[in-house]
Design a protein around this motif. Sequence first.
Motif: not given
Length: 574
Positions: A411, A443, A445, A471, A473, A475, A492-494, A496, A528-529
């Motif tokens: 990441a 990934e 961010e 990927r 993310a 943040d 987006l996939s994640k 935080k 989303l994760t």
Amino acid sequence: MWPHLAVYQHTSDALAVIDGERFVDVNPGALRMFGCAAPALMLGYRLADFSPLQQVSGVPSAPILTALGWRARQAGNLRFDWRCVGRDGREFWVDIMLTSVAHDGRQLLCAVMRETTARYHEQAAIYLALMAGVAARSRFDARARHLAEHDFLTGLPSRVLLRDRLRQALAAARRNGRLVALLFIDLDRFKGINDALGHQVGDLLLREAAARLVRCVRSVDTVSRQGGDEFVVVLADIGAIDQAAHVAATIRQAMAREFRIEAHRLHVSASIGIAIFPADGDDIDTLLQHADLAMYHAKTNGRDGFEFFSPDMNRQIHQRAALEDELREALAQDQFMLAYEAQIDFASGEPLAAEALLRWRHPARGLLLPKDFLDVAEGAGLMVPIGDWVLARASQDAARWRDAGQPLVVAVNLSRTQFMQKNLAHKVAATLSAAQLPPHLLELELTEAVLMHHDGNARASLAALAALGVRLALDDFGTGYSRVGQLRDYALSKLKIDLSFVSGGADGDVAQAAVVTAIIAIAHSLGLTVLAEGVESAAQFEFLRRHGCDQYQGRYARANGQIDGLDGLLDGSD
């Protein structure tokens, strides 16, 4: 930089491109102005090399040019008058406009220079003649005096008249044991308004701002326009510095009120620097310089406020310039390194990814964290080359992990400046190819603030990156102002969760716990994760696991032995 452009080669103006402080490109007009027979006599040199050691006021040329270059990169452009010396020894005055330009990952300065020696001699002659009391007071003479002493746009006293008023105020203060305050004022966000709505609206805003400033001071005080969106106020004959603070607060409130210009409702604010005679200087130029430095400290401290000059500010300016040079050296000498923090799956307890964390092995100060140098790197236009280095090194490390049997996702954080690049997707693709890293193992961010600042182009940029297969993310979610509904608009996939919510929720803060629960539920509904940052204790771990969080990172993972199996794979990368 643009030697193929006919206008660049044939314009009568002197044009030059500056990288750091050195000329990297000049046109024939610049060669003529500085008396150089060939480009080699200018390229690689600094403007300070074509300046006297001191300007007319006695201020050293080199450090002031360093500060002016930094200001131009911060503000986007900067205009000022400068006394130069050609290779033939000829001294002359130049009107210089510096404009910050991003080019090939560098933050360059484009300088447009016009000689103004004749104008200076003309103004001086007019002013001296007027002060001597020319017998014939014709209309032309009266108009000439007004033009020599007042700004054409706002009608405020010009620099010439300001210096005369300030000279009188300092003389009176010396006789009477009183104080004089000098306020240097810059309008925040004016450049964006001027660029977006045009110079006509910008000029009208400046006139209204000038009128408000005049209403904030006494009749014995002086308000002057320095140029652009900068003003100077002289508070004569004051008894204590709290009077200067009161006027600064009044000005700040006046500038914060809405400006109605034509059909527009505009909002600006004021950053104000204050220097006090005699504590902060005993002469005009020193006071102006110190008030200017204080104003830029007000800007760097968040804008819309005021700062009093302190001796530390001079030291900090020189330290900042030195740090910029050291950062360039760090890039050239490969002094940066990466540390990694594992991202752990709650369900399996296995590490799935690792976030790259930048470190600088400073030869004198030891290991430095990003908070110690990234602000300076941003101001110096170095975020793109540093970001390129991080992306390349992290991709190489992830490829090495894969070859070692640990296909962890790496990441990498994207700065605002990196994300603004139109060729970002192309750069990422080239970096992956060079490292032979599959896209799904990278990934990228970015923060809410970056997305909101570039909302118009963010969707297209993220879509282009997602098309590569990397990927994406978001943040520090929860610290900005993005709406949950906007999340589905981005590829987006994640997501935080910021560590402030993690610690608060686990420590029994009901409101924070509710926020974490809601974020996890909404993110899952959007596919989303969810990853929690800064997990340091078993209580935080259990709180997040109980509420369905997918992944976490923080010191708890190492303390709990969950990255022991990586056998030093995530140790700092050189």
